[in-house]
Design a protein around this motif. Structure first.
Motif, short mmCIF file in Angstrom:
data_model
loop_
_atom_site.label_atom_id
_atom_site.label_comp_id
_atom_site.label_asym_id
_atom_site.label_seq_id
_atom_site.Cartn_x
_atom_site.Cartn_y
_atom_site.Cartn_z
N SER A 226 58.20 -32.16 -7.28
CA SER A 226 58.07 -30.73 -7.60
C SER A 226 59.41 -30.03 -7.78
CB SER A 226 57.28 -30.03 -6.51
OG SER A 226 57.98 -30.11 -5.27
N THR B 53 61.52 -29.75 -12.13
CA THR B 53 61.38 -28.63 -13.06
C THR B 53 60.52 -27.56 -12.41
OG1 THR B 53 59.36 -29.45 -14.12
CG2 THR B 53 61.48 -30.23 -15.02
N ASN B 54 60.47 -26.39 -13.04
CA ASN B 54 59.64 -25.31 -12.53
C ASN B 54 58.17 -25.50 -12.92
OD1 ASN B 54 61.62 -23.73 -11.18
ND2 ASN B 54 62.38 -23.04 -13.18
N GLU B 55 57.88 -26.41 -13.89
CA GLU B 55 56.51 -26.70 -14.30
C GLU B 55 56.00 -27.91 -13.53
OE1 GLU B 55 59.00 -26.41 -16.59
OE2 GLU B 55 58.56 -24.28 -16.97
N ARG B 56 54.69 -28.08 -13.57
CA ARG B 56 54.08 -29.21 -12.88
C ARG B 56 54.40 -30.50 -13.64
NH1 ARG B 56 50.06 -30.20 -9.24
NH2 ARG B 56 48.83 -32.11 -9.53
N VAL B 57 54.77 -31.54 -12.91
CA VAL B 57 55.10 -32.84 -13.50
C VAL B 57 53.98 -33.82 -13.17
CG1 VAL B 57 56.75 -34.75 -13.52
CG2 VAL B 57 57.57 -32.39 -13.27
N GLU B 58 53.36 -34.37 -14.21
CA GLU B 58 52.28 -35.33 -14.01
C GLU B 58 52.83 -36.73 -13.76
OE1 GLU B 58 49.25 -34.52 -13.66
OE2 GLU B 58 49.33 -32.43 -14.31
N ARG C 28 65.93 -28.76 -10.15
CA ARG C 28 65.52 -27.63 -11.00
C ARG C 28 66.39 -26.39 -10.81
NH1 ARG C 28 62.62 -23.68 -8.45
NH2 ARG C 28 62.14 -24.10 -6.24
N ARG D 187 60.46 -19.52 -9.15
CA ARG D 187 59.17 -19.61 -8.46
C ARG D 187 59.03 -18.46 -7.47
NH1 ARG D 187 58.75 -26.04 -6.88
NH2 ARG D 187 58.55 -26.84 -9.03
#
Length: 767
Positions: free
Chosen positions: A657, A660-665, A694, A708
């Motif tokens: 987590s 990056t500030n986005e969700r990583v799959e 991040r 965030r």
């Protein structure tokens, strides 16, 4: 077997002991001197026959340290003492200078003084004791020595003069002053001073003169018991007195006219021609083998005449050889940055004296290692003085530096050293070289002025500029005059060479040599006053070339940065067998010097190389700092994050987590093993470092704002748990349940124990 004479006094809180009759009994004079636990042997030997043809007194003084005096074995391949080091040469000069003037001019017997340090306690310097021992050996030898002399070292601590300070006290003293002289007055002064004014210096000289009087009394009492018979000096032959009258008559006018020529070389040629004419008038007497008159005798008589003319004319008119009055400084010209490849350079010209001085900046590995009787130490400032024969228009031998070169260089070193910046402020090693390209008086003081300009030209932040000037003296009976900025002839024919160096606010070095038996306090006071005025004038002329140190060192000079690491982590930088430090220097193309206290100096011509080396060293020695940014390498990738190695030996973990500030799959979409990554240290969790990628711009390395929203305060209800009060209620219920359960078990056990069945098992300890 031995006829021993011993005398002892308490001087400055320690016993001073003189002894003779046991060691070196075949010498003309021999004295074993002890002060504290420092002990040395001084011997004097003089030839029985004289050489009247000589135009000088053939005196040799040799001071020598022995390694066994402090329980050392000499270094080097041969493991024995070799050529004299600078300290021994300077001490030899220190002894020679006050002793030489105290022999009559007609004493030409070859004389040798040898002083050997036998034991050194590390506290009491042997140089003062060597002066006293030499004076005593001469006093008992029977030689025509017009002594004895006393000597003393003076320190200045807490605004008080200290007699013979120990080595430890010298380290905190504002003055290191050595004085030698007779009962009547001072003959020699040598000093390094932390910018003190003329009044304090004059008081220090008077304090020293009073302090060594009891030493002179001791020597006189000692000599009265064991002095050898006096040497017999041959009387002058009657023919010499007749020749003197003839030389005076023939040479006075021509020599006086020659000294009216103000240019040095032209004047010297005219004097030489005048002397040749006089010598030619004695050609018949010189050829006559039965006549005791020789060419060397006539030359010596011409020197006497020359000296008499110059001195009497100056006292009578107040006008000097080059037309100046007694207080005027010769014209000065200063120029800097002459040599494009030098780190600093200056050409200082004063009249017909000129010094070309250069400064070279080096690193810690360039420091000079000094090994003597004291503990080995390093010296970061070196000043070397060279006096080639062309500087006086002569042919001469070129070789290793002589005693004069070493002495003049040390005098200039003492003048500049108090004004150097501290090593932590300017961590360079400094080498100054003075090439005397012209000489007509006081080239050592020209070196001081040129060295100041060259150092400032190199960007060395001197506390204040330093200038030097030499004073002279002509004294006949009660009549005298003090000369500012003396020329070579005035030095040669005069009675004093008094050199004073310092800033506008005070003296940093002072050296005085007297050719007569002593000078008065009034003469010294006037000399200091004229020297102060002359020094201020020279500083003003120097400011026309350079008003202060340059802001930066030149491009071709090494850059040096200093950092401090924990001493216990020095080994991390050096590595096994020096492997790590070698890798740092070769990879970054820099030089790394580490001292035992953890001070690290990193140098290179390229600033980027220095920064790279410093970053490497910090990685090896510093602990990570929470909130700091680092550059690391990804060493292992997992589904939930990646391990990163940073600061050399530290590993941290980046959760998926925090990339990056986005969700990583899929973590493989954002990071690969072996990738270089920039991270921020968030903190620690159970001793492990938590990192974030991040919050750092991976291109620029700059820290980014956390976009965030902050997490809300943790609520125990949201986790399906109990609140604090609920937990307390739960514990109370559990306690009650446990008590009820224990009571029920006790009742059941008692019921079984009381059962009437014969085969029922027993549940208690009683049968």
């Amino acid at each position: 077997m031995f006829n021993i004479t011993t005398k002892t006094i308490n001087w400055g809180g320690k016993d001073l002991t003189l002894e003779t009759g046991k060691i070196a009994r075949q010498a003309t004079g021999a004295v074993l001197a002890t002060y504290g636990e420092t002990k040395l042997l001084a011997t004097v030997v003089s030839e029985k026959t004289s050489n009247p043809e000589l135009g000088f007194f053939p005196l040799t003084v040799q001071y020598q340290d022995k390694a066994y005096a402090t329980g050392k074995i000499p270094g080097g391949f041969l493991k024995r003492e070799g050529r004299p080091n600078d300290s021994e040469v300077l001490t030899s000069r220190l002894i020679d200078r006050p002793i030489r003037p105290l022999f009559p001019e007609n004493f030409k017997n070859e004389t040798q003084i040898i002083i050997t340090t036998l034991s050194y306690d590390g506290k009491n310097s042997p140089d003062i004791l060597a002066l006293i021992a030499s004076s005593t050996a001469l006093a008992i030898s029977g030689l025509p020595f017009q002594g004895p002399i006393g000597a003393v070292r003076v320190g200045y601590i807490n605004e008080e003069f200290v007699l013979n300070p120990t080595k430890q006290e010298q380290n905190i003293s504002l003055m290191d002053l050595v004085i030698a002289g007779t009962k009547e007055g001072v003959l020699m002064v040598e000093s390094e001073v932390a910018e003190l004014d003329e009044t304090i210096m004059l008081d220090a000289v008077n304090f020293a003169h009073e302090s060594y009087q009891e030493v002179i009394t001791l020597i006189n009492d000692f000599a009265s018991e064991c002095k050898k018979p006096d040497f017999k000096i041959a009387d002058e032959i009657p023919e010499k007195d007749v020749a003197r009258q003839k030389v005076t008559k023939l040479g006075t006018d021509s020599i006086r006219n020659a000294y009216k020529i103000t240019t040095k070389l032209e004047r010297q040629d005219a004097i030489a021609d005048a002397k040749k004419e006089v010598i030619s008038e004695f050609a018949q007497e010189i050829k006559d083998e039965e006549n005791p008159i020789s060419e060397s005798m006539i030359k010596n008589l011409l020197k006497e005449l020359e000296k008499s003319i110059v001195r009497k004319d100056l006292l009578k008119s107040g006008i000097r050889i080059d037309g100046r009055d007694t207080k005027t400084v010769r014209p000065i010209d200063c120029e800097v940055s002459l040599l494009p490849q030098s780190h600093g350079c200056a050409l200082f010209t004063r009249g017909e004296t000129q010094a070309l001085v250069t400064t070279t900046l080096g690193t810690g590995s360039d420091e000079k290692i000094v090994d003597g009787l004291d503990e080995e130490y390093r010296e970061r400032f070196m000043l070397h003085y060279n006096f080639p024969p062309y500087s006086v228009g002569e042919c001469g031998r070129m070789g290793t530096p002589g005693r004069r070169e070493i002495g003049h260089g040390k005098l200039a070193w003492r003048a500049i050293n108090p004004m150097l910046p501290a090593k932590v402020d300017f961590p360079y090693t400094l080498r100054v070289v003075s090439e005397i390209t012209e000489s007509n008086g006081s080239s050592s003081m020209a070196t001081v002025c040129g060295a100041t300009l060259a150092l400032m030209d190199a960007g060395v932040p001197l506390k204040k500029p330093v200038a030097g000037i030499a004073m002279g003296l002509i004294k006949e009976d009660d009549e005298f005059c003090v000369l500012t900025d003396i020329m070579g002839d005035e030095d040669h024919l005069g009675d004093m060479d008094f050199k004073v160096a310092g800033t506008k606010d005070g003296i940093t070095s002072l050296q005085m040599d007297i050719k007569i038996t002593s000078i008065t306090k009034d003469i010294m006071k006037q000399a200091l006053e004229q020297a102060h005025a002359g020094r201020l004038h020279i500083l003003g002329e120097m400011e026309k070339a350079l008003t202060g140190p340059r802001e930066e060192v030149k491009d071709n000079a090494p850059r040096i940065e200093v950092i401090k690491i924990p001493p216990e982590k020095i080994g991390n930088v050096i590595g096994s067998g020096g492997k790590t430090i070698k890798e740092i220097t070769e990879t970054t193309n820099s030089k790394v010097d580490i001292s035992n206290d953890g001070v690290v100096m990193v140098s290179s011509l390229n600033k980027a190389s220095i920064l790279e080396a410093i970053e490497w060293i910090k990685e090896l020695t510093e602990d990570p700092e929470i909130g700091a940014l680092y550059c690391g390498n990804v060493v292992k990738v997992l589904e939930v994050g990646a391990f990163v190695n940073f600061m050399g030996k530290h590993d941290g973990f980046i959760h998926i987590s925090e990339f990056t500030n986005e969700r990583v799959e899929n973590i493989n979409d954002v990071v690969k093993e072996g990738q270089q990554i920039k991270v921020k240290l968030l903190g620690t969790d159970r001793g492990k470092y938590k990192l974030s990628a991040r919050l750092v711009d991976q291109d620029t390395g700059e820290e980014l704002e956390d976009l965030r929203p902050p997490k809300p305060p943790r609520n125990d209800d949201d986790r399906g748990g109990y609140k604090k009060n609920d937990r307390n209620d739960r514990h109370d219920r559990n306690d009650r349940n446990d008590r009820n359960h224990n009571n029920k078990r006790r009742d059941n056990r008692n019921n079984r124990n009381n059962n009437d069945e014969p085969n029922a098992p027993l549940r208690s300890g009683r049968r």
